[in-house]
Every structure is written in structure tokens, then in C-alpha cells.
Design a protein around this motif. Sequence first.
Motif, mmCIF file in Angstrom:
data_model
loop_
_atom_site.group_PDB
_atom_site.id
_atom_site.type_symbol
_atom_site.label_atom_id
_atom_site.label_comp_id
_atom_site.label_asym_id
_atom_site.label_seq_id
_atom_site.Cartn_x
_atom_site.Cartn_y
_atom_site.Cartn_z
ATOM 1 N N ILE A 124 7.485 -0.872 -0.878
ATOM 2 C CA ILE A 124 6.186 -1.488 -0.621
ATOM 3 C C ILE A 124 5.176 -0.978 -1.632
ATOM 4 C CG2 ILE A 124 5.560 0.287 1.082
ATOM 5 C CD1 ILE A 124 4.073 -1.951 2.605
ATOM 6 N N TYR A 125 4.451 -1.904 -2.227
ATOM 7 C CA TYR A 125 3.483 -1.552 -3.259
ATOM 8 C C TYR A 125 2.158 -1.155 -2.615
ATOM 9 C CZ TYR A 125 0.244 -2.090 -7.173
ATOM 10 O OH TYR A 125 -0.720 -1.883 -8.130
ATOM 11 N N ARG A 126 1.594 -0.056 -3.085
ATOM 12 C CA ARG A 126 0.289 0.389 -2.604
ATOM 13 C C ARG A 126 -0.735 0.174 -3.701
ATOM 14 N NH1 ARG A 126 3.916 3.705 -0.261
ATOM 15 N NH2 ARG A 126 4.183 4.866 -2.189
ATOM 16 N N GLU A 127 -1.715 -0.674 -3.408
ATOM 17 C CA GLU A 127 -2.777 -0.918 -4.371
ATOM 18 C C GLU A 127 -3.522 0.387 -4.650
ATOM 19 O OE1 GLU A 127 -3.729 -3.568 -5.979
ATOM 20 O OE2 GLU A 127 -2.641 -5.214 -5.016
ATOM 21 N N PRO A 128 -3.846 0.654 -5.919
ATOM 22 C CA PRO A 128 -4.636 1.855 -6.205
ATOM 23 C C PRO A 128 -6.001 1.754 -5.538
ATOM 24 C CG PRO A 128 -3.714 0.896 -8.218
ATOM 25 C CD PRO A 128 -3.509 -0.106 -7.123
ATOM 26 N N THR A 129 -6.419 2.835 -4.899
ATOM 27 C CA THR A 129 -7.755 2.893 -4.297
ATOM 28 C C THR A 129 -8.414 4.181 -4.726
ATOM 29 O OG1 THR A 129 -7.224 4.108 -2.292
ATOM 30 C CG2 THR A 129 -6.813 1.733 -2.269
ATOM 31 N N ARG A 130 -9.732 4.240 -4.538
ATOM 32 C CA ARG A 130 -10.468 5.464 -4.838
ATOM 33 C C ARG A 130 -10.652 6.314 -3.607
ATOM 34 N NH1 ARG A 130 -15.692 3.200 -7.436
ATOM 35 N NH2 ARG A 130 -15.147 1.329 -6.282
ATOM 36 N N PHE A 150 -3.009 -13.879 3.977
ATOM 37 C CA PHE A 150 -2.075 -12.959 3.330
ATOM 38 C C PHE A 150 -1.837 -13.374 1.879
ATOM 39 C CE2 PHE A 150 -0.960 -13.049 7.868
ATOM 40 C CZ PHE A 150 -1.123 -11.708 8.190
ATOM 41 N N SER A 151 -1.796 -12.398 1.003
ATOM 42 C CA SER A 151 -1.496 -12.675 -0.402
ATOM 43 C C SER A 151 -0.559 -11.605 -0.927
ATOM 44 C CB SER A 151 -2.778 -12.707 -1.242
ATOM 45 O OG SER A 151 -3.441 -11.462 -1.204
ATOM 46 N N ALA A 152 0.359 -11.997 -1.775
ATOM 47 C CA ALA A 152 1.306 -11.053 -2.359
ATOM 48 C C ALA A 152 0.596 -10.200 -3.399
ATOM 49 C CB ALA A 152 2.471 -11.804 -2.994
ATOM 50 N N PRO A 153 0.974 -8.930 -3.530
ATOM 51 C CA PRO A 153 0.427 -8.126 -4.625
ATOM 52 C C PRO A 153 0.744 -8.785 -5.966
ATOM 53 C CG PRO A 153 1.642 -6.756 -3.066
ATOM 54 C CD PRO A 153 1.935 -8.179 -2.696
ATOM 55 N N LYS A 154 -0.129 -8.602 -6.944
ATOM 56 C CA LYS A 154 0.061 -9.271 -8.230
ATOM 57 C C LYS A 154 1.297 -8.774 -8.968
ATOM 58 C CE LYS A 154 -4.810 -10.339 -9.009
ATOM 59 N NZ LYS A 154 -5.995 -10.165 -9.882
ATOM 60 N N VAL A 155 1.722 -7.546 -8.678
ATOM 61 C CA VAL A 155 2.819 -6.959 -9.446
ATOM 62 C C VAL A 155 4.054 -6.702 -8.591
ATOM 63 C CG1 VAL A 155 1.280 -5.907 -11.129
ATOM 64 C CG2 VAL A 155 1.888 -4.646 -9.061
ATOM 65 N N ALA A 156 4.079 -7.228 -7.362
ATOM 66 C CA ALA A 156 5.213 -6.973 -6.477
ATOM 67 C C ALA A 156 5.298 -8.083 -5.449
ATOM 68 C CB ALA A 156 5.059 -5.612 -5.794
ATOM 69 N N SER A 161 -1.083 -6.043 1.534
ATOM 70 C CA SER A 161 -1.849 -7.286 1.581
ATOM 71 C C SER A 161 -1.061 -8.429 2.202
ATOM 72 C CB SER A 161 -2.289 -7.679 0.163
ATOM 73 O OG SER A 161 -1.159 -7.835 -0.681
ATOM 74 N N ASN A 162 0.234 -8.286 2.372
ATOM 75 C CA ASN A 162 1.021 -9.374 2.976
ATOM 76 C C ASN A 162 1.984 -8.874 4.049
ATOM 77 O OD1 ASN A 162 2.798 -8.156 1.142
ATOM 78 N ND2 ASN A 162 3.794 -10.086 0.596
ATOM 79 N N ILE A 163 1.483 -7.978 4.901
ATOM 80 C CA ILE A 163 2.266 -7.568 6.065
ATOM 81 C C ILE A 163 1.405 -7.736 7.318
ATOM 82 C CG2 ILE A 163 3.694 -5.956 4.754
ATOM 83 C CD1 ILE A 163 2.094 -3.668 5.911
ATOM 84 N N ALA A 164 2.056 -8.118 8.400
ATOM 85 C CA ALA A 164 1.357 -8.330 9.666
ATOM 86 C C ALA A 164 1.298 -7.062 10.496
ATOM 87 C CB ALA A 164 2.038 -9.444 10.460
ATOM 88 N N ALA A 165 2.322 -6.216 10.412
ATOM 89 C CA ALA A 165 2.379 -5.002 11.223
ATOM 90 C C ALA A 165 3.411 -4.055 10.644
ATOM 91 C CB ALA A 165 2.722 -5.337 12.677
ATOM 92 N N PRO A 264 0.620 -21.193 -5.692
ATOM 93 C CA PRO A 264 2.084 -21.109 -5.792
ATOM 94 C C PRO A 264 2.605 -19.699 -6.041
ATOM 95 C CG PRO A 264 1.231 -22.947 -7.098
ATOM 96 C CD PRO A 264 0.051 -22.144 -6.664
ATOM 97 N N ASP A 265 1.778 -18.863 -6.679
ATOM 98 C CA ASP A 265 2.209 -17.496 -6.974
ATOM 99 C C ASP A 265 1.907 -16.527 -5.835
ATOM 100 O OD1 ASP A 265 -0.529 -17.533 -7.160
ATOM 101 O OD2 ASP A 265 -0.639 -16.474 -9.080
ATOM 102 N N GLY A 266 1.461 -17.072 -4.693
ATOM 103 C CA GLY A 266 1.161 -16.222 -3.551
ATOM 104 C C GLY A 266 -0.210 -15.596 -3.579
#
Length: 743
Positions: A124-130, A150-156, A161-165, A264-266
Amino acid sequence: MPSTSSSSTSSSSASSSSTYSNEEREGLLRNLVTQELGPAVSVSNGAWTSSLYVGLASESAIKRFLSHSGEYEHGRWTRLPKALARKSRLRQSLSEMINSIIRYFSPKETHAARMAVDAQVNSIYREPTRSSIIFSSSPDIVIKASGPSFSAPKVASLGFSNIAACVGVSLKEAPTDEFAQVAAMATHAKHIFIQQPNRNFVRSIAVTGRKVRLFHFDRSGTQYSPPFDIYEDPHAFIRLILGLSSLDERTLGLDDTIQWTIGPDGQKVAGTLKTVRPDSTVVFYDLVMDRGPFTRTSLCGRGTTCWVVRTADGEELIVKDYWVAEDRTSEVRLLDEVKGLPGVCQMVAYEDNRAQTKDFVGESITLEDNTLKNRTIRIIMKAYGPSVKRFSSATQILSALRDAIAAHKALLDRNIIHRDISPNNILFGSDEGNRSVLIDLDLALKSLGPLSGTPVDFRTGTRTFQSLMVLRSYNLNPVFVPEYDYLDDIEAFFWVFAYILFTYAPNGDRLPYDDHEKLPEWLRNDGSPCAIFAREWTFLDAPSAADEAQDAMHPGWKATCCDLFLEFREFVHEISYEKQRLLYKGWKELRKPAPDRFASLLEKVDEHYASLLGMFDAALKKAAEAGVDENKSIRPPALRASSDSPTHSSTSEYVEPEYTSADTSATSLHPSTTPTEGSVILPGKPETPAEQNATFLRSSKRRYDEAELDESPVESKRKCPPSRRALRGVLGSVYEYCRGWFE
């Protein structure tokens, strides 16, 4: 298959996590919960779990599944191994079992919209945060989701960003440490709130052997259920799975008044926001997709999210969603009172009481339920320029701060005290008539003239810019805690001004990191409020601090701002000293503080503002006479609501939690004090009034005598008069007294 980027990110996180022992990791997680949730954690009764999601499947449908699916026979789930030897085997079996339930109860064409995925196999990809407080850890199983929110991460292909639970998995049959489970689930919930900015709540489950526990997170706190046996109560387990994988976004805890179009790319390519005005008129706005929503990263609290929207006529507005305690005065009322007031944000419309957190949770069985019941408010406001941190010249920032102080006086004239002065709450105006605008009145108070009627509280406001008296409330005996007044906000303006001088160049460029090593210590915002109090007082009081400060600031400031800085610093210093001197007034005679102990200060309200505005006018005149900034271009304003963050297309923007403290009147959280990973800061036990007063007076007497008998070389060099040394001595006693709290 996960992308390379995703794999590398996950590997890096795993490597980072592997440097901790199990005990260390558990300690970090415990600290996370302590800092994020404090006491706002409760246990529900067993009936709550059984009452959820009853409408998603009938009893007869569940019985048919259990009888004919082959998943449940002879009182046990067939896919789950009898001997729980390997966690990977349990994850695989549980994922298959969950997917079987989802497929059976949902239409065939929607099967791809919800799917249980082993997050340890499919990274699972974790978006970088501060947000330094988030401890990197991956869920065991996630329910991958697609749909309008829900949207897919741009690099994964898989991310928060695209999980319900999330589903936690453990082999232990023995009772598991509940606090550790809450901590683990809290880390995942925090990521989900950040990446899904229209979340009202997040729910997940933890499977421990054959027991399941439900976890619920919202802006009021956390509630978890007693564990139940999924073999003995398969109906409740099936309903939980159906609820956590529901196709209805509101059931999942999402605000469905905000909807996106997925490409189309999610990725989210367009979106709308629906609101209902007080006259029941339904209005739709288009989301401005190239300026993603601004969000706060704290799990509990206001949960402020600001959306940039566009009307059908092309006008851009700001929609602010946030949570507030149900017994707290609405910001709407205050905004209504300041309609037409120059220099203060203007409300267009509002929608109150959109949802209440008390409707999300069950009845608590704990002795004390510390989760407050909040309601959410939506306010539509005029859009203005960026934060004053985006200035491009000395004249521009001086003008903005000067007008913000004038607007603050106008608020006070209407009996309103702001209570959260910070750079993110002072925006540039969108036209020549308003050089700056004060925003965010959600912490503001109706005042009784110069006094708010509400005690100062170190947990309310923005830590870096809090006044000395607010910081001191961290460990001040409640008997002596004074009311918040306008002078606390004026002091906050000074810390904003100093912050600008020491972290930016006059052209608006942020100073490089190396230069930050020379920053005054008060800007190094770590440690308890008492530690920060000591640093701030040293910065105001130490004779050498003025010279050191001038050395630390960019040379370009000195021509226009050096005199202003010294005058403003002395202004704040004198007021802070007088407040500390008067703090204990009345104790000896009345055995309680005098009700009017600060009256001699507060009666000078007009004089204070006139003096301060005069300082800024003089600095602006000096800049004009010197001819500085005349040819300096001004950056075009980027419309903002309350923050100045980098632009993200459709993802959330973040506010660093190091500056923001929770409003306890809204959330009753544990003190938030800029924690680092693995550190927990707890308030010490205050002394009794007699002990505290005696300590203060003894320390004051000692410092006063020392100042009279032994003038330091620095004081001698500066030719400091005895009265001034005494002044410094009395306030220095506060430093010594506070130092004893955290040494």
C-alpha cells in the motif's frame, strides 16, 4: 501488481519500521494515541455492533449464505485454519472469506468496486505528508474501493486514497492489548482522513484469532466495541463486512454532498459540492480542481477542510467545513455580526448542523465518556489572497500586518476577540481597499469589552504565536488562570511579525535551512508550553537578545523594520511584565485573585492600539522615504481560505500539526504540544495557591536582590537603570519558576 514507486515506498517504510523492536514500536503507537486522542477514547456496549448495518442484509439472506455458500459449516468458518500457525495464511484466508461475502450480497457488475486485498502482499502506497506524528505502518488487509470519492494514487494501484476500511489481523487467541489495537487503527484512520478529505468517520475491524472488534474514529474521538466471536455470531460479522464494504458512500462515513468524476486513469478530474442554504435553496458549486482542499491532519478536533469552488458566474468562493462542540457558539453568529466590516472575512451563506458525531457511535460503557458530541458546520465565504507568508516586499508585509491590527481593533469594538492570530489567518486582500483580511473566527469569543470571559488555555490557538500568559496556563494553578483578553492577541501579532523577520528575506524568499540555525530559540517549537514560555520570555527580556535578534534577521530588514521590531518587542515586554506582576494581586488580602487585577492595563485599550498602529505607520513612512520596494513586483494572489500550502491537483493540502493545538472547548483533547515520534508530554501537578504564591514571591525577592547587588557586565554595558533591573528580575523569576516544572 504494485508499481515500482509503491514498492520502494513500502520497502522504505518497512525498513524504517524494522529498526524498532516490538516494545519500541508499541511505545511509539501508544504515544501517538496519547497525543492524538488523549482521553477521547471510549468502549461501546455490545449492542452497538449488533445494531449496525441491519438494513444491508435480511436475516433470511444471511441464513441462505451460511447454508449454501460453503463458507460456514458446523459452526465454523471453513476457510479459516483450525490451527493458526502463520499470519500470512490467516490474511489470505480472511481476504478470500471477505470477498466471498461481498460477491454474494452485491450485484455482479459491482464486484470490482469493493475487494479485500492483502496489504502485506500488495504493498500500500503512503502519500508523503508533513505530519511527523504519523508512524509508518501498513494494515494487514484493506478493502480496496472505487467510486466518486475514491482515487488511485498517481504512482500505484493501492493507497489510502482508494480504500474503504482496514482489517487488522492477529494470531493470538489470548486477550490482546486494547490500547495497542486502538493505536494501530488510529494510524490507518489518520491516513484515510488525510487522503479522503470528505470523510466524516472511519471504521475498521481487528480480527484476533476468532474474535473481532470494531473501531470507530471521528472528530470527537474514538470508540471501540467489546470483542465478539465470529463463529458464535456469524450474522454480526457478515453485517460488519457489508457495512465496511458498502457501495453507499454515506454508510462508509463519507460526505456525499461532495462528488468527483473519476477519469480512466482512476484520478479525480472534476467535482461538485452541494449545499443547502437556510432558506432551503439547494446550490451546486464546481470544485476548482487545480487547488485541492486544505485539510488539518489531526484526528480529533475541528477537522477543518476548505474547498475552493466556483459559481455558475465564474466567481470563486471558499467553502469551509469543520466540526464544533454542540454547546459552542457557532462561527456563523460571529460572521453575521461582522458583515460589512473592512478587513474581516465575509460570509456568503452557511449550512448548520449538517451531521452530529453522537449519531455515529453507540452508548459508552466506560465510567466516563470523554468523547464530546460535535456537529459539523459548512460556511461559504468570499475568497481572498494568499497568506501573508506569500509577501514580496517589506512594504507589502508591513501594510498587511498594520491593517490586520486595525481590523482586530474593529472586531474588539464589536466585542469579539479573535484568539488564533497566526500567519495562516491573515490573508492579503483581493483589492487595493483591503491590504489584508483576518479570517477564521471559529475560535473567536464574544467579549465583555477587553475581556473574553473565558480563561486562557494553552491548548487553544497556534502554539508558535501564543502569548506568554496562554503558555503559562500549562501549569498555572487554576485559581490564578486569567481570562483571555485582547492583549494576548496583540502579543500574538508580535510573534507573527518576529516569525516573518527571522524566517524570510524582505523579498518574500524563505531563508535556507542553514540560516535557521541562527534562529532565536523560541522559534524552535519543541518541548512543553513551559519550555516555550521560558524561551519566549528570554527572547523578550535578555539584554543580549535584541542584538542577537538583529544579527539573526536578514540584513535587508534593518533599514525599515529594525526600529519597529525593537519598539514592538519592548511594547510586548512591558505588558507581559505588568501582567505577571498583577497575576497574584489580591491573593494576600482576599485569598483569591482580585477580579479587576488587570484593570490598569486593559483601560488603556485605545492607547495600546494607537501606539501600535503608530509604530507601523512610522516604519511604512520610513520605507517610503527611503524609496525601498518601489519597483518590487507583487505576486498575483492565489485565492485561499485559511492556509498557504503547496498546490495539489485534487488531493488534500496539509497543515503541519506542529503549529496547531486543539480547541479544548470543542474537543477536550489531551494537550497537543508539538510532539515528536516517541515523545509524550504530560502536564505536571500544579502547586497549591499558597505554595505557588510563596514560590513566586521567594524567587522574585531573590532575583530582585541579586539585580540590585550584582549588576552583570551586560547590564553595566547597556547602562540599565535599577528600576529596569528590578523589572527584569521579577519577570526572570517566572522563568526560574517555570524551569523547575520541566527540569
